[in-house]
Design a protein around this motif. Structure first.
Motif, mmCIF file in Angstrom:
data_model
loop_
_atom_site.group_PDB
_atom_site.id
_atom_site.type_symbol
_atom_site.label_atom_id
_atom_site.label_comp_id
_atom_site.label_asym_id
_atom_site.label_seq_id
_atom_site.Cartn_x
_atom_site.Cartn_y
_atom_site.Cartn_z
ATOM 1 N N GLY A 43 -43.087 69.857 -92.969
ATOM 2 C CA GLY A 43 -41.932 68.959 -93.042
ATOM 3 C C GLY A 43 -42.162 67.601 -92.392
ATOM 4 O O GLY A 43 -41.342 66.684 -92.542
ATOM 5 N N LEU A 44 -43.282 67.484 -91.670
ATOM 6 C CA LEU A 44 -43.468 66.281 -90.845
ATOM 7 C C LEU A 44 -43.631 64.981 -91.640
ATOM 8 O O LEU A 44 -43.034 63.967 -91.257
ATOM 9 C CB LEU A 44 -44.628 66.487 -89.871
ATOM 10 N N PRO A 45 -44.405 64.953 -92.729
ATOM 11 C CA PRO A 45 -44.546 63.675 -93.447
ATOM 12 C C PRO A 45 -43.192 63.104 -93.902
ATOM 13 O O PRO A 45 -42.919 61.914 -93.700
ATOM 14 C CB PRO A 45 -45.442 64.036 -94.633
ATOM 15 N N GLU A 46 -42.350 63.952 -94.471
ATOM 16 C CA GLU A 46 -41.028 63.482 -94.922
ATOM 17 C C GLU A 46 -40.172 63.022 -93.731
ATOM 18 O O GLU A 46 -39.498 61.991 -93.799
ATOM 19 C CB GLU A 46 -40.313 64.616 -95.677
ATOM 20 N N ALA A 47 -40.226 63.757 -92.637
ATOM 21 C CA ALA A 47 -39.426 63.391 -91.462
ATOM 22 C C ALA A 47 -39.912 62.073 -90.854
ATOM 23 O O ALA A 47 -39.113 61.220 -90.468
ATOM 24 C CB ALA A 47 -39.492 64.518 -90.420
ATOM 25 N N ARG A 48 -41.235 61.906 -90.784
ATOM 26 C CA ARG A 48 -41.818 60.668 -90.238
ATOM 27 C C ARG A 48 -41.372 59.457 -91.048
ATOM 28 O O ARG A 48 -40.979 58.428 -90.501
ATOM 29 C CB ARG A 48 -43.342 60.714 -90.334
ATOM 30 N N GLU A 49 -41.465 59.599 -92.355
ATOM 31 C CA GLU A 49 -41.121 58.510 -93.257
ATOM 32 C C GLU A 49 -39.639 58.117 -93.078
ATOM 33 O O GLU A 49 -39.304 56.937 -92.961
ATOM 34 C CB GLU A 49 -41.406 58.964 -94.699
ATOM 35 N N ARG A 50 -38.781 59.121 -93.028
ATOM 36 C CA ARG A 50 -37.356 58.858 -92.874
ATOM 37 C C ARG A 50 -37.054 58.244 -91.508
ATOM 38 O O ARG A 50 -36.231 57.332 -91.382
ATOM 39 C CB ARG A 50 -36.577 60.172 -93.027
ATOM 40 N N ALA A 51 -37.725 58.741 -90.471
ATOM 41 C CA ALA A 51 -37.504 58.222 -89.116
ATOM 42 C C ALA A 51 -37.864 56.739 -89.062
ATOM 43 O O ALA A 51 -37.156 55.936 -88.443
ATOM 44 C CB ALA A 51 -38.325 59.027 -88.110
ATOM 45 N N ARG A 52 -38.953 56.389 -89.725
ATOM 46 C CA ARG A 52 -39.381 54.991 -89.774
ATOM 47 C C ARG A 52 -38.314 54.139 -90.471
ATOM 48 O O ARG A 52 -37.944 53.075 -89.999
ATOM 49 C CB ARG A 52 -40.710 54.915 -90.541
ATOM 50 N N GLN A 53 -37.776 54.674 -91.564
ATOM 51 C CA GLN A 53 -36.768 53.927 -92.335
ATOM 52 C C GLN A 53 -35.484 53.708 -91.547
ATOM 53 O O GLN A 53 -34.890 52.636 -91.622
ATOM 54 C CB GLN A 53 -36.413 54.671 -93.632
ATOM 55 N N VAL A 54 -35.024 54.730 -90.835
ATOM 56 C CA VAL A 54 -33.711 54.625 -90.190
ATOM 57 C C VAL A 54 -33.809 54.210 -88.723
ATOM 58 O O VAL A 54 -32.781 54.033 -88.057
ATOM 59 C CB VAL A 54 -32.866 55.916 -90.324
ATOM 60 N N GLY A 55 -35.035 54.044 -88.204
ATOM 61 C CA GLY A 55 -35.182 53.527 -86.847
ATOM 62 C C GLY A 55 -34.863 54.527 -85.756
ATOM 63 O O GLY A 55 -34.124 54.236 -84.815
ATOM 64 N N ILE A 56 -35.405 55.731 -85.884
ATOM 65 C CA ILE A 56 -35.288 56.722 -84.811
ATOM 66 C C ILE A 56 -36.711 57.210 -84.551
ATOM 67 O O ILE A 56 -37.564 57.162 -85.450
ATOM 68 C CB ILE A 56 -34.322 57.867 -85.210
ATOM 69 N N GLU A 57 -36.968 57.661 -83.320
ATOM 70 C CA GLU A 57 -38.329 58.094 -83.008
ATOM 71 C C GLU A 57 -38.489 59.573 -83.314
ATOM 72 O O GLU A 57 -37.670 60.387 -82.873
ATOM 73 C CB GLU A 57 -38.579 57.826 -81.518
ATOM 74 N N LEU A 58 -39.541 59.919 -84.053
ATOM 75 C CA LEU A 58 -39.816 61.323 -84.362
ATOM 76 C C LEU A 58 -41.008 61.782 -83.537
ATOM 77 O O LEU A 58 -42.032 61.102 -83.488
ATOM 78 C CB LEU A 58 -40.136 61.506 -85.843
ATOM 79 N N LEU A 59 -40.855 62.930 -82.895
ATOM 80 C CA LEU A 59 -42.002 63.566 -82.244
ATOM 81 C C LEU A 59 -42.437 64.720 -83.140
ATOM 82 O O LEU A 59 -41.637 65.595 -83.472
ATOM 83 C CB LEU A 59 -41.607 64.085 -80.852
ATOM 84 N N ASP A 60 -43.718 64.717 -83.527
ATOM 85 C CA ASP A 60 -44.244 65.807 -84.364
ATOM 86 C C ASP A 60 -44.213 67.102 -83.557
ATOM 87 O O ASP A 60 -44.678 67.131 -82.420
ATOM 88 C CB ASP A 60 -45.707 65.543 -84.729
#
Ligand code: AMP
Ligand code: ZN
Ligand code: FE
Ligand code: FE
Length: 280
Positions: A43-60
């Motif tokens: 699930g990480l690639p999709e979550a990373r991409e979305r986090a970048r778009q909406v401006g929140i930090e994702l920790l893998d």
């Protein structure tokens, strides 16, 4: 800074897609969210991409299914390299064992007089997702046999319950080593939650700290105030990081809303520092 380091998407047994989970995290006012699906990094690639778009930090992240002397224990891993061969081989073994359980669940429930087919369970699982008991619960709900996941676990699926089916789990110490070797940080999930309090005693946690464990999840909904105090004290004494998190599963688990527990910024900074050190 509001930091939640333990959540699930429908790539395992949560109900939100990774992107929807990131949106929900932002909506809940979080600054940092870790996606920690069971035994999968998918699930990480999709979550990373979305986090970048909406401006929140994702920790893998990931939550690995392990065992300590036969008892199921969950281990969180943060910042692992997602192309690490040894870790991925072990995760594939775990997911294969999860997938192989589907037929056994169908047989078991049919024997219990609740006819259920493997296809009815599969209908509850997102394509390619890591299969778990909650998907069996969802199939029972879909057939009107129980009202919700909670009732499914209480009546049938809890450890040792009539509908419980075993699966493979990695040795805990081996899982810590795999996460560390993949450049990650290893944190025991809900150490004194269901079934694990009697086995993960203070001397055992001290031994795990010597084996490379980085931290323990202190603030979790499975821990009442007394356990939280005792675990915080234990973490301080053993030099372990003390985290807090929701263990959010979308609509799949009540009382686990995003941000219901959080991790202190200085603890999060130490997790990031350790990941950076181990990436070289
Ligand atoms: P498994 O790893 O497939 O054996 O299933 C264990 C998972 O079921 C845990 O990781 C939880 O996410 C979930 N679970 C356990 N108890 C409950 C419950 N009472 N209600 C909803 N989900 C639960
Ligand atoms: Zn789960
Ligand atoms: Fe867990
Ligand atoms: Fe979890």
């Amino acid at each position: 800074m509001r930091i939640d380091l333990h959540t699930h998407s429908n790539v395992s047994d949560g109900t939100d897609t990774p992107a929807a989970l990131v949106d929900a995290a932002r909506g809940a006012g979080l600054d940092v969210v870790a996606l920690t699906d069971h035994d999968t990094l998918a699930g990480l690639p999709e979550a990373r991409e979305r986090a970048r778009q909406v401006g929140i930090e994702l920790l893998d992240g990931i939550e690995v299914s392990t065992q300590w002397q036969g008892t199921s224990v969950h281990l969180l891993g943060y910042g692992v390299r997602d192309d690490d061969e040894a870790l991925n081989a072990e995760l594939e073994r775990l997911r294969a064992s999860r997938a192989a359980r589907i037929d056994q669940f169908a047989e078991r429930f049919t024997e219990l007089g609740l006819p259920l087919t493997a296809d009815e369970i599969r209908a509850q699982i997102a394509p390619g997702a890591s299969v778990g008991r909650p998907h069996v619960a969802d199939a029972l709900v879909a057939k009107g046999m129980v009202a919700d996941r909670t009732e499914a676990f209480e009546r049938y699926l809890a450890d040792g319950g009539p509908g419980y089916v075993e699966r493979y789990a990695t040795e805990l110490v081996q899982a810590i080593a795999l996460i560390r070797a993949a450049g990650g940080v290893a944190v025991l999930a809900h150490p004194w939650g269901r079934g694990t309090e009697s086995v993960l005693t203070e001397p055992v946690i001290a031994e795990l700290a010597e084996q490379g464990l980085d931290g323990i999840e202190v603030r979790h909904q499975d821990h009442g105030p007394v356990k939280r105090l005792r675990l915080a004290e234990l973490a301080g004494r053993l030099g372990l990081l003390a985290t807090g998190s929701s263990d959010y599963h979308g609509t799949g688990k009540v009382n686990h809303d995003l941000g219901v527990n959080t991790t202190q910024p200085q603890v999060y900074r130490q997790i990031r520092e350790r990941i950076a050190e181990r990436s070289v």
